[in-house]
Scaffold this motif. Structure first.
Motif, PDB file in Angstrom:
ATOM      1  N   ILE B  76     -39.329  26.789  56.801  1.00  0.00           N
ATOM      2  CA  ILE B  76     -40.069  27.505  57.844  1.00  0.00           C
ATOM      3  C   ILE B  76     -41.320  28.128  57.246  1.00  0.00           C
ATOM      4  CG2 ILE B  76     -38.235  27.902  59.527  1.00  0.00           C
ATOM      5  CD1 ILE B  76     -37.649  30.521  58.275  1.00  0.00           C
ATOM      6  N   ALA B  78     -44.946  30.675  57.915  1.00  0.00           N
ATOM      7  CA  ALA B  78     -45.661  31.698  58.681  1.00  0.00           C
ATOM      8  C   ALA B  78     -46.828  32.173  57.842  1.00  0.00           C
ATOM      9  CB  ALA B  78     -44.748  32.883  58.999  1.00  0.00           C
ATOM     10  N   LYS B  89     -42.601  37.926  59.367  1.00  0.00           N
ATOM     11  CA  LYS B  89     -42.676  36.961  60.479  1.00  0.00           C
ATOM     12  C   LYS B  89     -41.590  35.901  60.339  1.00  0.00           C
ATOM     13  CE  LYS B  89     -47.500  37.250  61.771  1.00  0.00           C
ATOM     14  NZ  LYS B  89     -48.828  36.644  61.579  1.00  0.00           N
ATOM     15  N   LYS B  93     -38.189  34.662  62.659  1.00  0.00           N
ATOM     16  CA  LYS B  93     -37.965  33.269  63.075  1.00  0.00           C
ATOM     17  C   LYS B  93     -36.556  32.793  62.742  1.00  0.00           C
ATOM     18  CE  LYS B  93     -42.531  31.214  62.578  1.00  0.00           C
ATOM     19  NZ  LYS B  93     -43.263  30.182  61.865  1.00  0.00           N
ATOM     20  N   ASN B  94     -35.830  33.577  61.965  1.00  0.00           N
ATOM     21  CA  ASN B  94     -34.551  33.099  61.427  1.00  0.00           C
ATOM     22  C   ASN B  94     -33.400  33.954  61.944  1.00  0.00           C
ATOM     23  OD1 ASN B  94     -33.257  31.207  59.762  1.00  0.00           O
ATOM     24  ND2 ASN B  94     -32.947  32.781  58.218  1.00  0.00           N
TER      25      ASN B  94
END
Lengths: 523, 387
Positions: B76, B78, B89, B93-94
């Motif tokens: 991922i 950011a 961030k 998202k996790n």
């Protein structure tokens, strides 16, 4: 606190009671009438169908009357016939001779264990332990003759302590057999067996065995005092006695050792310990007990030293493992993930994926299931026991993992915990409890909690005493380290454990093995 | 009774103190954390922003149930102005808590490396979850691209890179760099930092990651690259290397040798603000493979190989040195050596050390010794002609 107070209250009440009940009971004296005496004895025993009385006549013209009272099943009828009836009935008495029981005992009867009593109570209690009572008409006294003969279990291999190398015989339920097993091993006039009867109802034979001059006088006196002050109903097993006389009844650690094997008990007696044997129990207690004793087996002294030392250390490690393995697993996977190697962490994390419980609960389920299986395995009859292990292995090992209830690493941890527990059987009970405590603390405080449990455990162990001897002696640095974490060669252990044995410390003068290639050769 | 109350009080107090120190609020079940294996930092499109990618290793065991091609990791990304805000961030998202203790590598994209790495290192040194043993790697293109490679064998790329670094560092400590090495090199005025350079390579549709050389940092910025041969020249000059291979070309054939020991000593000289360095290299080698050399016996060949090896080693070192002179980056730490030897003079020259470095005369004195020829002495063709 509450427990302590309860104990105090109980002790107080006990003392009060003891003072009240120690009034002398009057005993029934025998009279000169045979019929009356026999009636009296019969009445005292009730009309139990195993009480037999046998009237007979002897003397020149059968003018003398006598009777035997015995309890069927406790006596050997053949012995009665051979040693009492045959000599009495065959003897030719002089004219008008009226021998007293005392004369009969000395000149006629062929029994070597006879004694004379003049109360019915004594005769009754003799009958109850397998003696035969004989009363002759016209005399106010009776004879007790030893005619014991009952069925006992044969001496067989000890069930709870098996060895690869070493004596296999174990104690039986018979008191006399057990003392003879010890006496046979220690042919020493200083070996003493002090007998006492304990149990108001059962009148069980209990004896303490020690070697005079080696055992610590103070400990002997303590054991005697504690046993003498017992006023209990029954002694079904030495376990009864253990619970009444142990130092720390609320500790998880046992402070009295036990064994089923005569060689173990004899070895401990030779180290200066005191053994307590009770009729009806194949387990013999020894005091004082040290923590290290749980890690010693009889085989340690029969096998060679290097391997034994290795196994000894492994036992200590196994005990640590069986107490702390689940706790460490919980702490590592919930608090200290950074302590695991990365790849291992990924493997463990994979296994935990999708498991709905916390690590602690997961471990708790497994421990609980294991304890259930263990208990079931012990209680079930042998042939069914097999089924338990199959169900246990399949359900716990395989199905629980594939159903995603518990992770495979947890199963491995619990399996190691369980197996390691069997290595130190004497501490199995304490380990089961400590394991749970450690798990709870690991769940709330992580590795820090484990350290706390470990510290408190050490504090408790260091404070424990068994009959005046520190429980942790030979674990902490002391002069008796030669037989604790490792077992030094037998020829170096020239002294008995110094804190346990008081007099006669020297076992033997130190003998060194012959040097390599020199001496000892015949050619 | 009084002592008992006192005892109980002490016990309770102790228990309270113990329990206040830690507790279950620190506990995280393994399936509630995302174990970050690698962290990549690239230059974002917007000026002054980092684009941070994290690689989270994932369950690989349960792929036999249904879906065959389960990804071995999650990547991922950011971007934000500071490292921590970018990670914040990522946290949003996790679904699980990000767990950085096991971060294996920090991959820096080439663009960001050129812009400078000093500002972003602050976070890695300050945060207590980050370890100084983390390997540092520069990606030829972007860090994100490198971490995206799905390797067949070691499925989590970051762990594969860490294993490669581990292996290389055993051959020579100068072939791999961790956070601690990098920071100490950056803090040292008299030397520049060298960091392994990696790239993604395509082989029959399957992507691989490979070490392609060394990135050279000066004043926190990437100023140049060395290829693998040049990297070897650098490592040899630094000494302390094992298992490095040396290809020696000769007229009659070629030989491949392996270093069993190499030792180097730099003796700097400073006269009239002009520096020169003489480098003593002492190497022991082992014959790994021979090709050619028909009819020559090992006894004759032995001194020739040693001579050729010496020339090759000196050549390699000199070539690399010339390249670093172009970059004005003193990755050898000659400046530090001069600082130690001439502490007073160093103060005068340290400000224009980079220009001075360009004019250093390097004299390489190599002593190579072939100590072992492997299991055989002569190869087959050599023996045949002897008859």
């Amino acid at each position: 606190m509450y427990l302590r107070r309860t104990v105090k209250r109980l002790r107080f009440m006990y003392n009060k009671q003891a003072k009240g009940t120690k009034t002398q009971q009057t005993k029934t004296k025998l009279t000169k009438s045979l019929g009356f005496n026999i009636d009296c004895i019969q009445k005292m025993l009730g009309d139990s169908d195993d009480v037999k009385s046998h009237f007979f006549s002897f003397g020149q013209h059968g003018n003398l009357q006598g009777a035997l009272v015995y309890i069927d099943g406790l006596v050997n009828v053949q012995t009665i016939t051979d040693t009492i009836l045959m000599p009495l009935l065959r003897r030719r008495f002089a004219n008008g001779e009226k021998p007293s029981p005392e004369t009969l005992r000395r000149t006629v009867l062929c029994s070597c264990d006879t004694s004379l009593y003049d109360t019915a109570d004594d005769l009754v209690s003799g009958c109850l332990s397998g003696h035969t009572a004989m009363i002759v008409d016209g005399h106010a006294s009776g004879l007790l003759m030893s005619t014991k003969g009952w069925e006992t279990r044969n001496i067989s291999e000890a069930q709870s302590e098996s060895v690869v190398r070493g004596p296999r015989e174990g104690f039986t339920e018979d008191y006399r057999t057990n003392t003879s097993l010890l006496r046979r091993r220690i042919k020493n006039p200083h070996f003493r067996l002090e007998h006492m009867l304990i149990g108001r109802q059962t009148k069980t034979s209990v004896c303490i065995a020690y070697i005079n001059g080696i055992a610590n006088e103070k400990v002997i006196q303590t054991v005697k005092n504690r046993l003498a002050s017992l006023d209990i109903d029954s002694v079904m097993d030495t376990g009864y006695l253990e619970q009444y006389i142990e130092d720390a009844p609320f500790s998880v650690f046992p402070t009295i050792g036990y064994s089923e094997k005569p060689d173990v008990i004899a070895g401990r007696i030779l180290e200066g310990r005191i053994a307590i044997i009770a009729d009806g129990s194949p387990f013999v207690l020894t005091v004082p007990m040290l923590f290290t004793e749980s890690f010693q087996t009889s085989e340690d002294y029969y096998a060679r030293t290097i391997y034994v030392s290795l196994v000894r250390m492994m036992r200590f490690f196994a005990f640590f493992l069986t107490v702390f393995a689940p706790a460490i697993y919980i702490a590592l996977t919930t608090f200290h993930q950074e302590l695991l190697p990365t790849t291992l962490l990924y493997t463990v994390a994979d296994a935990r994926e999708g498991i709905p419980f916390t690590s602690f609960f997961e471990a708790f389920i497994m421990i609980f299931a294991y304890e259930i299986l263990r208990e079931a395995g012990i209680r079930l009859p042998r042939p069914v026991g097999q089924a338990i292990s199959i169900v246990g292995a399949l359900i716990m090992g395989d199905a629980a993992v594939s159903a995603g209830i518990v992770g495979a690493p947890m199963v491995i941890t619990i399996a190691i915990t369980a197996v390691a527990g069997f290595i130190v059987p004497e501490q199995n009970d304490s380990a089961s409890i400590l394991r749970l405590i450690a798990m709870v603390f690991a769940n709330f405080f992580g590795g820090y909690g484990i350290a706390m449990v470990f510290l408190f455990m050490l504090m408790h162990l260091a404070a424990l005493r068994s009959f005046g001897i520190p429980y942790f002696e030979t674990v902490t640095p002391s002069r008796d380290l030669e037989d604790s974490y490792i077992r030094m060669p037998l020829w170096t252990m020239s002294k008995r454990p110094r804190r346990i044995a008081k007099g006669n410390i020297t076992r033997r003068h130190s003998v060194k093995p012959p040097p390599n290639g020199k001496g000892g050769g015949e050619s | 009774m009084k002592t008992r109350i006192l005892k109980t009080a002490v016990f309770v107090l102790m228990a309270c103190v113990f329990m206040a120190m830690t507790g279950c609020w620190d506990a995280h079940e393994l399936n509630r954390i995302s174990i970050v294996a690698g962290l990549g930092v690239d230059a974002a499109e917007t000026e002054d922003e980092y684009s941070v990618s994290i690689q989270i290793g994932k369950s690989s065991q349960k792929q036999n149930e249904g879906d065959e091609k389960s990804e071995p990791f999650i990547l991922i990304e950011a971007s934000d102005k500071t490292m921590i805000m970018a990670l914040e961030k990522l946290r949003l998202k996790n679904s699980r808590k990000l767990f950085f203790h096991h971060n294996q590598v920090l991959v820096i994209g080439a663009a960001q490396a050129r812009k400078g790495i000093v500002p972003l290192l602050d976070f890695f040194l300050r945060d207590r979850e980050m370890r100084l043993e983390t390997w540092i790697v520069v990606a030829q293109n972007t860090a994100h691209e490198l971490l995206k490679v799905d390797l067949v064998q070691d499925r989590i790329t970051a762990i594969a890179i860490a294993d490669m670094m581990e292996r290389e560092s055993k051959n020579s400590p100068h072939l791999a760099t961790n956070l601690l090495d990098l920071v100490s090199a950056l803090m040292d005025e008299g030397s520049a930092a060298a960091v392994p350079l990696m790239d993604k390579s395509l082989e029959s549709d399957k992507a691989k990651v490979s070490i392609i050389g060394t990135a050279i940092f000066d004043e926190g910025r990437m100023v140049g690259k060395l290829n693998m041969t040049e990297t070897n020249g650098f490592v040899l000059a630094k000494g302390r290397a094992k298992n490095l291979l040396l290809e020696v070309g000769m007229d009659e054939g070629s030989a491949v040798l392996c270093f069993t020991m190499i030792d180097s000593k730099a003796n700097p000289k400073l006269s009239n603000e002009k520096a020169s360095v003489s480098l003593d290299i002492n190497a022991e080698l082992l014959v790994i493979e021979l090709k050619g050399f028909d009819g020559i016996s090992m006894n004759d060949l032995h001194p020739q190989i040693e001579m050729a090896a010496q020339d090759t080693i000196s050549g390699l070192i000199e070539d690399t040195f010339k390249k670093t002179q172009q970059y004005k980056a003193d990755i050898y730490g000659f400046g530090t050596a001069i600082h130690r030897k001439y502490p007073r003079e160093w103060k005068a020259i340290k400000d224009n050390w980079r220009d001075l470095y360009q004019d250093i005369k390097l004299e390489v004195k190599t002593k190579a010794k072939v100590t072992n020829t492997g299991k055989i002495a002569d190869s087959l063709n050599m023996q045949e002609n002897k008859k």
